[in-house]
Design a protein around this motif. Sequence first.
Motif, mmCIF file in Angstrom:
data_model
loop_
_atom_site.group_PDB
_atom_site.id
_atom_site.type_symbol
_atom_site.label_atom_id
_atom_site.label_comp_id
_atom_site.label_asym_id
_atom_site.label_seq_id
_atom_site.Cartn_x
_atom_site.Cartn_y
_atom_site.Cartn_z
ATOM 1 N N LEU A 65 26.544 -3.584 -14.897
ATOM 2 C CA LEU A 65 25.267 -2.942 -15.242
ATOM 3 C C LEU A 65 25.411 -1.447 -14.977
ATOM 4 O O LEU A 65 25.418 -1.027 -13.823
ATOM 5 N N ILE A 66 25.552 -0.672 -16.052
ATOM 6 C CA ILE A 66 25.710 0.765 -15.824
ATOM 7 C C ILE A 66 24.386 1.510 -15.822
ATOM 8 O O ILE A 66 24.310 2.616 -15.316
ATOM 9 N N LYS A 67 23.359 0.908 -16.404
ATOM 10 C CA LYS A 67 22.004 1.468 -16.364
ATOM 11 C C LYS A 67 21.027 0.328 -16.155
ATOM 12 O O LYS A 67 21.111 -0.701 -16.817
ATOM 13 N N VAL A 68 20.112 0.517 -15.218
ATOM 14 C CA VAL A 68 19.040 -0.455 -15.009
ATOM 15 C C VAL A 68 17.751 0.324 -14.788
ATOM 16 O O VAL A 68 17.637 1.107 -13.844
ATOM 17 N N HIS A 69 16.818 0.133 -15.713
ATOM 18 C CA HIS A 69 15.461 0.655 -15.597
ATOM 19 C C HIS A 69 14.557 -0.576 -15.650
ATOM 20 O O HIS A 69 14.976 -1.623 -16.146
ATOM 21 N N PHE A 126 18.115 -2.222 -19.836
ATOM 22 C CA PHE A 126 19.378 -2.182 -19.106
ATOM 23 C C PHE A 126 20.547 -2.147 -20.076
ATOM 24 O O PHE A 126 20.423 -2.519 -21.243
ATOM 25 N N VAL A 127 21.688 -1.655 -19.558
ATOM 26 C CA VAL A 127 22.914 -1.584 -20.338
ATOM 27 C C VAL A 127 24.016 -2.263 -19.537
ATOM 28 O O VAL A 127 24.214 -1.964 -18.352
ATOM 29 N N ALA A 184 29.530 -1.506 -24.817
ATOM 30 C CA ALA A 184 28.269 -1.528 -24.083
ATOM 31 C C ALA A 184 27.145 -2.093 -24.943
ATOM 32 O O ALA A 184 27.055 -1.817 -26.136
ATOM 33 N N LEU A 190 22.895 -2.592 -25.020
ATOM 34 C CA LEU A 190 21.579 -2.210 -24.508
ATOM 35 C C LEU A 190 20.585 -3.326 -24.802
ATOM 36 O O LEU A 190 20.539 -3.839 -25.914
ATOM 37 N N HIS A 229 16.500 -3.673 -24.524
ATOM 38 C CA HIS A 229 15.286 -2.885 -24.280
ATOM 39 C C HIS A 229 14.087 -3.832 -24.343
ATOM 40 O O HIS A 229 13.821 -4.426 -25.377
ATOM 41 N N GLN A 286 21.814 -1.422 -10.484
ATOM 42 C CA GLN A 286 22.739 -0.616 -11.269
ATOM 43 C C GLN A 286 24.089 -0.599 -10.562
ATOM 44 O O GLN A 286 24.158 -0.475 -9.343
#
Length: 152
Positions: free
Chosen positions: A54-58, A62-63, A71, A73, A75, A94
């Motif tokens: 997980l390189i991005k977690v909002h 997430f990505v 990668a 995404l 959303h 993340q």
Amino acid sequence: MSLTVRAPLAGTVISIEDVPDPVFAGRIVGPGLALDPERSEAGVTALAPVRGTLIKVHPHAFVVVAEDGRAVLVHLGLDTVSLAGAGFTVHAAQGAPVEAGDPVISFSPDRIEAQGLSPVVPVVALDAEESDLALAPPGTALSPGRTAFTWA
């Protein structure tokens, strides 16, 4: 080697160009598809679509980067960044490694709709060529973990 990208949640496939958002519909972040999520009073949990990190977690997105560097995404709804995390529960950090099917974020599509937003969930192959994807056809009902698309 082909990468299998699995459905992060149960829903019906929508063509990416039919997503009511110009960034996703225009494939600005990449090609893919979207899911109209099944509604549940208990909400739903979005799962990792591939094995990786997980390189991005909002709260709303997430990505995951697969071991080969590709990668994906996910959303959760459209314009849901405006909710500032309200109604989302993050289950993974993340930087964490994930297996396909690991829980990442829970949310309520019903709550998103009640706030006047779209609960549609784009699943996008970042920096991919559309010709490298074999997508599940629009109208297909997918359960979590079923193949959403393969990425050659």
